[in-house]
Scaffold this motif. Structure first.
Motif, mmCIF file in Angstrom:
data_model
loop_
_atom_site.group_PDB
_atom_site.id
_atom_site.type_symbol
_atom_site.label_atom_id
_atom_site.label_comp_id
_atom_site.label_asym_id
_atom_site.label_seq_id
_atom_site.Cartn_x
_atom_site.Cartn_y
_atom_site.Cartn_z
ATOM 1 N N ARG A 228 1.124 -2.502 1.880
ATOM 2 C CA ARG A 228 0.580 -2.202 0.547
ATOM 3 C C ARG A 228 0.261 -0.723 0.477
ATOM 4 N NH1 ARG A 228 -3.549 -7.367 -0.441
ATOM 5 N NH2 ARG A 228 -1.958 -8.925 0.073
ATOM 6 N N GLU A 230 -1.954 1.202 -0.445
ATOM 7 C CA GLU A 230 -3.360 1.297 -0.835
ATOM 8 C C GLU A 230 -3.673 2.746 -1.181
ATOM 9 O OE1 GLU A 230 -5.279 -1.265 -1.091
ATOM 10 O OE2 GLU A 230 -4.603 -2.822 0.311
ATOM 11 N N ARG A 239 -8.752 -1.360 5.844
ATOM 12 C CA ARG A 239 -7.784 -1.261 4.750
ATOM 13 C C ARG A 239 -6.639 -0.372 5.198
ATOM 14 N NH1 ARG A 239 -8.119 -3.075 0.096
ATOM 15 N NH2 ARG A 239 -10.371 -3.283 0.065
ATOM 16 N N MET A 240 -5.515 -0.984 5.506
ATOM 17 C CA MET A 240 -4.373 -0.239 6.038
ATOM 18 C C MET A 240 -3.195 -0.344 5.084
ATOM 19 S SD MET A 240 -4.783 -2.088 9.651
ATOM 20 C CE MET A 240 -3.779 -1.198 10.813
ATOM 21 N N GLU A 310 -14.444 -8.765 2.297
ATOM 22 C CA GLU A 310 -13.515 -9.899 2.493
ATOM 23 C C GLU A 310 -12.842 -9.864 3.864
ATOM 24 O OE1 GLU A 310 -10.546 -10.317 -0.563
ATOM 25 O OE2 GLU A 310 -9.235 -11.504 0.739
ATOM 26 N N LEU A 311 -12.889 -11.036 4.512
ATOM 27 C CA LEU A 311 -12.165 -11.207 5.766
ATOM 28 C C LEU A 311 -10.957 -12.115 5.530
ATOM 29 C CD1 LEU A 311 -11.951 -11.144 8.895
ATOM 30 C CD2 LEU A 311 -13.684 -12.938 8.960
ATOM 31 N N SER A 358 -5.533 -17.255 3.884
ATOM 32 C CA SER A 358 -4.880 -15.985 4.203
ATOM 33 C C SER A 358 -5.877 -15.024 4.838
ATOM 34 C CB SER A 358 -4.326 -15.379 2.909
ATOM 35 O OG SER A 358 -3.842 -14.090 3.155
ATOM 36 N N GLY A 360 -6.508 -11.534 7.314
ATOM 37 C CA GLY A 360 -5.913 -10.323 7.856
ATOM 38 C C GLY A 360 -6.220 -10.232 9.347
HETATM 39 P P1 ATP Z 1 -8.940 -6.573 -0.899
HETATM 40 O O1 ATP Z 1 -9.673 -7.125 -2.091
HETATM 41 O O2 ATP Z 1 -9.844 -6.205 0.247
HETATM 42 O O3 ATP Z 1 -7.938 -5.516 -1.239
HETATM 43 P P2 ATP Z 1 -7.094 -8.711 -1.242
HETATM 44 O O4 ATP Z 1 -7.931 -9.677 -2.025
HETATM 45 O O5 ATP Z 1 -6.099 -7.879 -1.943
HETATM 46 O O6 ATP Z 1 -8.059 -7.770 -0.328
HETATM 47 P P3 ATP Z 1 -5.402 -10.753 -0.208
HETATM 48 O O7 ATP Z 1 -4.266 -10.386 -1.058
HETATM 49 O O8 ATP Z 1 -6.173 -11.998 -0.517
HETATM 50 O O9 ATP Z 1 -6.406 -9.496 -0.075
HETATM 51 O O10 ATP Z 1 -4.871 -10.762 1.297
HETATM 52 C C1 ATP Z 1 -5.332 -11.706 2.258
HETATM 53 C C2 ATP Z 1 -5.967 -11.027 3.440
HETATM 54 O O11 ATP Z 1 -5.141 -9.971 3.939
HETATM 55 C C3 ATP Z 1 -7.292 -10.350 3.122
HETATM 56 O O12 ATP Z 1 -8.350 -11.280 3.173
HETATM 57 C C4 ATP Z 1 -7.392 -9.312 4.220
HETATM 58 O O13 ATP Z 1 -7.955 -9.872 5.389
HETATM 59 C C5 ATP Z 1 -5.961 -8.942 4.478
HETATM 60 N N1 ATP Z 1 -5.640 -7.655 3.831
HETATM 61 C C6 ATP Z 1 -5.301 -7.443 2.547
HETATM 62 N N2 ATP Z 1 -5.060 -6.146 2.309
HETATM 63 C C7 ATP Z 1 -5.249 -5.509 3.501
HETATM 64 C C8 ATP Z 1 -5.140 -4.145 3.923
HETATM 65 N N3 ATP Z 1 -4.778 -3.193 3.078
HETATM 66 N N4 ATP Z 1 -5.399 -3.847 5.211
HETATM 67 C C9 ATP Z 1 -5.767 -4.819 6.088
HETATM 68 N N5 ATP Z 1 -5.869 -6.113 5.753
HETATM 69 C C10 ATP Z 1 -5.618 -6.462 4.477
#
Ligand code: ATP
Length: 494
Positions: A228, A230, A239-240, A310-311, A358, A360
């Protein structure tokens, strides 16, 4: 006894210590560091790769081995580009962004406002912080971009760099990375690096169901990289731009989604507790704004060193994804429910509903490391001070399980140590070390999180016993060489 200077809620200021520790002991390095790194991309070193694998393996086993109705797959990162049109990612996978016109710095609107709220909290202006966050949630839920800009302006939220309030309008920014497949000669097509692993499961749903003769309810699990773009990538591996997900899609009868949503909500929280995360460091957060595919959604949050975040996400995705893939591929992705007949209802073909879990893997890694990292100090019997940095990683997850340490490099002690190593290394990871004083070697094993050390000394030659030292309590006892392997195996069992 040791006083734990760092309890699980590590003060934010000490988060930097964990990052440095991860680098110093081979857990995590900045990607391409010799070229000054690549923002929000990280490499796992020799220790980190093993801890990450142990976490992945434990998740995989819990999903696919313990649940006899869940199977695992490994889909490719590249997928047909229509996948992302069908899933809604091309049109909807975006975050509201705002740019500061003076510094040209781009912010995710929610991060900008959350940062402002945190500053208010630090100044004990709790009411204002709560009010701003509540307004933000409502405006985001309504996609009210003008309202979000007004909220930023009304509160005079400034850019951290230019310190001005000179903002552009709020705009949506797609988070998918794109690239070209095929050579230019054969008309290259734009494809995307997958932003989630889930779609690889949906497009394979019928292949897996048919080839595995699976009956509803059943799950398909997968671990793998996701990408992503980000915008505000921060907080280390939280957040990677390239990260790893562990996802499971649970296919169910329509109408049963709330039952399964609640089941997986409980189940996943229990799973996190099973790897040693204290229950009070986990909480549920219901989504105010549901994603375009969901009819219920929540996050399992962990109290990271920088706050509750969020985990894992649990989403009731309805039949949205399968229906969309049916529409775009013009192929039926339905389930023929034989059991309905036995229940006295007519046979039925229908599109299953899905509940997704889901998590991470990198965020889970950060959770485990931030809980494990302790900076302990205590008074010795002679009144002097002592201290250590220790990673109290649960034994089943620790990269090395056992350190084998001959007290001296002579008198046949290394030979006995190597015999123990040969006896154990096929069953678990062992670390052999004969350099430095025994005290220094124990400290190094504490720092990399090795839960057990055995020391071979002269008494070993007389009675075939060794000293085993336990990382967490630092207590020692003498045990027979013959018992070493069994003892470690018992403590590290998944
Ligand atoms: P956030 O709100 O923190 O951006 P998200 O709601 O977009 O997360 P999901 O799409 O539900 O995240 O993705 C499922 C899981 O993937 C998340 O709970 C997280 O643990 C992990 N995840 C999502 N984006 C990242 C990221 N950029 N870096 C690391 N882990 C991630």
């Amino acid at each position: 006894m040791a006083n734990e200077a760092n309890n699980p809620a590590l003060p934010a200021g000490r988060f930097q210590e964990i990052i440095s520790h991860c680098k110093e002991y081979g857990y995590i390095f900045q990607s391409s560091e010799i070229y000054d790194g690549l923002s929000a991309v990280y490499d796992y070193g020799q220790m980190g790769a093993q801890l990450k694998k142990n976490l992945r393996d434990y998740w995989w086993k819990s999903m696919t081995q313990i649940h006899d109705n869940i199977v695992g797959i490994d889909a490719a990162i590249f997928m047909h580009p229509t996948t992302w049109k069908a899933s809604g990612h091309v049109d909807n996978f975006s975050d509201p962004m705002i740019d500061n016109k003076d510094s040209n710095k781009r912010y995710r609107v929610d991060h900008l406002i959350e940062g402002f709220a945190e500053e208010q909290l630090a100044m004990s202006k709790e009411e204002l912080a709560k009010e701003v966050l509540a307004s933000m949630d409502l405006l985001i839920a309504k996609d009210d971009f003008a309202g979000l800009k007004k909220l930023i302006e009304d509160n005079k939220i400034k850019c951290g760099i230019s310190k001005t309030c000179n903002w552009t309008d709020v705009r949506q920014f797609n988070l998918m990375f794109s690239t070209q497949i095929g050579s230019l000669a054969e008309e290259a097509d734009t494809i995307y690096l997958r932003p989630e692993t889930a779609q690889g499961i949906f497009v394979n749903y019928l292949n897996v169901q048919k080839s595995g003769r699976l009956k509803l309810p059943f799950g398909i699990a997968q671990t793998g990289k996701a990408f992503r773009n980000e915008i505000v990538a921060r907080q280390f591996i939280f957040r990677m731009r390239e990260f790893e997900q562990m996802e499971m899609q649970f296919f169910i009868r329509p109408g049963t989604q709330m039952q399964w949503f609640n089941y997986w909500k409980e189940e996943r929280k229990k799973w996190h507790e099973s790897i040693g995360i204290p229950a009070e460091k986990l909480r549920y957060h219901d989504h105010v704004k549901l994603a375009h595919y969901a009819d219920a959604a929540l996050d399992i949050e962990f109290e990271f060193p920088f706050g509750w975040k969020e985990l894992e996400g649990i989403h009731s995705r309805t039949d949205f994804d399968l229906k969309q893939h049916e529409l775009f591929s013009k192929k039926k992705l339905q389930y023929f429910d034989n059991d309905l007949n036995e229940e006295g209802k007519p046979y039925g073909n229908y599109t299953p509903y899905v509940v997704e879990t889901s998590v991470g893997l990198d965020r889970l890694f950060l959770t485990v490391i931030s809980l494990a990292y302790k900076n302990e100090s205590w008074k010795k019997e002679d009144g002097s001070d002592d201290s250590r940095v220790v990673l109290k990683i649960p034994p089943m997850l620790a990269p090395y399980k056992l350190a084998i340490l001959p007290l001296l490099k002579k008198d046949g002690l290394p030979e006995i140590a190597k015999q123990i190593m040969d006896d154990c290394k096929a069953d678990f990871y062992c670390f052999y070390e004969e350099k430095d004083s025994i005290g220094k070697r124990y400290r190094r094993m504490d720092a990399i999180g090795t839960p057990f050390c055995v020391t071979i000394d002269h008494q070993t030659k007389e009675d075939n016993t060794v000293t085993i030292r336990y990382r967490d309590s630092m207590t020692q006892e003498r045990i027979a060489i013959a018992d070493v392997k069994r003892l470690v195996m018992e403590k590290i069992a998944f």
